[in-house]
Design a protein around this motif. Structure first.
Motif, PDB file in Angstrom:
ATOM      1  N   HIS A 191      -6.174  -8.707   0.951  1.00 28.33           N
ATOM      2  CA  HIS A 191      -5.037  -7.883   0.536  1.00 28.33           C
ATOM      3  C   HIS A 191      -5.357  -7.127  -0.744  1.00 28.33           C
ATOM      4  O   HIS A 191      -6.254  -7.501  -1.500  1.00 28.33           O
ATOM      5  N   SER A 219      -0.313  -4.715   7.101  1.00 22.92           N
ATOM      6  CA  SER A 219       1.110  -4.602   6.754  1.00 22.92           C
ATOM      7  C   SER A 219       1.238  -4.486   5.243  1.00 22.92           C
ATOM      8  O   SER A 219       0.308  -4.798   4.502  1.00 22.92           O
ATOM      9  N   ASN A 220       2.395  -4.024   4.787  1.00 23.08           N
ATOM     10  CA  ASN A 220       2.612  -3.925   3.348  1.00 23.08           C
ATOM     11  C   ASN A 220       4.050  -4.231   3.017  1.00 23.08           C
ATOM     12  O   ASN A 220       4.967  -4.068   3.851  1.00 23.08           O
ATOM     13  N   GLN A 221       4.263  -4.675   1.792  1.00 27.05           N
ATOM     14  CA  GLN A 221       5.609  -4.919   1.291  1.00 27.05           C
ATOM     15  C   GLN A 221       5.609  -4.775  -0.223  1.00 27.05           C
ATOM     16  O   GLN A 221       4.571  -4.898  -0.872  1.00 27.05           O
ATOM     17  N   GLN A 222       6.792  -4.495  -0.771  1.00 25.67           N
ATOM     18  CA  GLN A 222       6.911  -4.309  -2.218  1.00 25.67           C
ATOM     19  C   GLN A 222       7.505  -5.561  -2.852  1.00 25.67           C
ATOM     20  O   GLN A 222       8.484  -6.114  -2.352  1.00 25.67           O
ATOM     21  N   GLU A 223       6.876  -6.007  -3.936  1.00 28.85           N
ATOM     22  CA  GLU A 223       7.387  -7.167  -4.671  1.00 28.85           C
ATOM     23  C   GLU A 223       8.579  -6.742  -5.521  1.00 28.85           C
ATOM     24  O   GLU A 223       8.505  -5.755  -6.260  1.00 28.85           O
ATOM     25  N   ALA A 224       9.667  -7.500  -5.428  1.00 34.76           N
ATOM     26  CA  ALA A 224      10.882  -7.118  -6.134  1.00 34.76           C
ATOM     27  C   ALA A 224      10.749  -7.238  -7.650  1.00 34.76           C
ATOM     28  O   ALA A 224      11.335  -6.461  -8.399  1.00 34.76           O
ATOM     29  N   THR A 281       3.065  -2.927  -4.767  1.00 34.65           N
ATOM     30  CA  THR A 281       2.984  -2.919  -3.308  1.00 34.65           C
ATOM     31  C   THR A 281       1.761  -3.742  -2.891  1.00 34.65           C
ATOM     32  O   THR A 281       0.659  -3.498  -3.378  1.00 34.65           O
ATOM     33  N   VAL A 313      -0.635  -4.692   0.103  1.00 32.05           N
ATOM     34  CA  VAL A 313      -1.080  -4.291   1.436  1.00 32.05           C
ATOM     35  C   VAL A 313      -2.079  -5.325   1.927  1.00 32.05           C
ATOM     36  O   VAL A 313      -3.088  -5.575   1.267  1.00 32.05           O
TER      37      VAL A 313
END
Length: 393
Positions: free
Chosen positions: A206, A355-360, A365, A367
């Protein structure tokens, strides 16, 4: 998009559509002619918007604060001057002016243009703008992390998703085809079998991209991310192939594991003789082993047995007795794997998934790339692993 829809686009809309086309054009079913015409229209719309923005900026400068050709850039003290000049930096006018001044792209004010009061309230300084002139980033990324996948690249690949198992006949102790007298039966078969069965290992990689990096990223960034993850996961697959070649269960026969070999012609010929498989042979070793060891070997007549490649093939360093020598930096120093690469079976239970997501909390981001993979040697005698004595021993 239709011509009417393109004419209604803003700068942001044009850039978003061009970015989407970059992805669409990679599809085998893409209509390249239609996409080319659409890009031509989008570029024309972008040029039109740029021209309009420049003209608007020129007009704004002429009429700003009743002057021609200047815009207020100074910030008088909070308690002096005209009412238009007395805004402090905590005022609502200053805050909205700052936001509007930052939200400008290609000359277009995304949040609208500043009012006369906001222009008077705002002063651009290094105190409120960390980088008045943004750093320019070339449309290119230099990857200094080497990926080495020579062994995996040459392996016989499959994509069985439910499982991977191949029956293997290891020997015929009795019952091989032979001549017999008329009416006499052949010996009863006594074959030795086993099964090459692979369960698969999870391979993951990642990247963490900060919010600032995302804001300053370049057009090629998303493509590079996918390629980078693919290379790193491919590198891990190559290492898994090497691990499996070394496995007593799925790898090279113990009789074909040679140690303490000399860098000489006799040793090389002995190694080649132990490869018991039909097919094109290859030699895999790292740069140090190739250029400081194999390259200097000579035959009895002082002629080199290593012939450097003359074709310009970046994957092949040279040839030894007809076997291609390929550099794989995942192989240890003074070690080489010699054999028929088609006998190495590599199964991708699941192809590369990204896949990717953003940390709050951090707005970074993440990936990630994932693949389920395994490998095994179909014929344990199709490869030889050799460890050479280092110079001076």
């Amino acid at each position: 998009m239709t011509p009417e829809e393109i004419r209604a686009l803003t700068i942001e809309g044009v850039e978003q559509r061009i970015a989407a086309i970059r992805t669409e054009m990679e599809s085998e079913s893409a209509d390249i002619d239609a996409l080319t015409s659409e890009v031509d229209a989008l570029e024309a719309r972008r040029t039109q918007l740029h021209d309009m923005a420049q003209r608007r900026a020129q007009l704004r400068n002429r009429v700003a604060a009743g002057t021609e050709g200047t815009v207020t850039r100074s910030f008088p003290s909070d308690s002096t001057g005209t009412p238009e000049q007395s805004y402090n930096r905590n005022s609502p006018e200053y805050r909205t002016a700052w936001l509007k001044n930052m939200a400008v792209r290609d000359g277009v004010h995304l949040l609208g243009e500043m009012t006369k009061q906001e222009r008077a309230a705002y002063t651009m300084t290094t105190a409120n703008t960390a980088a008045p002139v943004p750093t320019e980033i070339m449309n290119r990324i230099v990857d200094l992390v080497q990926s080495s996948t020579a062994i995996y690249s040459d392996a016989t690949k499959s994509g069985m998703t439910s499982g991977f198992a191949i029956p293997r006949i290891k020997s015929i102790k009795q019952g091989d085809a032979k001549e017999t007298a008329e009416g006499v039966a052949n010996d009863d078969e006594q074959d030795t079998w086993d099964q090459l069965s692979l369960d698969g290992v999870e391979i993951k990689k990642h990247l963490v991209i900060t919010r600032k990096m995302t804001w300053q990223s370049i057009a090629a960034f998303e493509t590079w991310i996918a390629e980078h993850l693919a290379r790193r996961i491919g590198n891990a697959k190559d290492k898994r192939c090497i691990t499996q070649l070394d496995s007593t269960t799925y790898g090279i026969d113990t009789d074909n594991v040679l140690t303490d070999q000399a860098y000489d012609d006799a040793a090389i010929r002995g190694i080649m003789a132990k490869v018991k498989e039909e097919g094109v042979r290859c030699v895999y070793a790292n740069s140090n082993t190739v250029w400081n060891g194999l390259f200097g070997i000579q035959d009895a007549n002082k002629r080199p047995i290593f012939l450097p490649d003359q074709t310009g093939d970046p994957k092949i360093a040279g040839y030894i007795y007809g076997a291609a020598v390929k550099i794989d930096e995942n192989v240890a120093d003074n070690t080489a794997y010699v054999g028929v690469p088609s006998s190495l079976l590599a199964n991708n239970f699941e192809e590369l998934y990204i896949s990717n997501q953003q940390e709050a909390k951090t707005f970074n981001t993440v990936v990630g790339g994932y693949s389920l993979f395994d490998a095994g040697l179909e014929n344990p005698k199709a490869f030889v692993k050799v460890t050479f004595k280092t110079t001076g021993e």
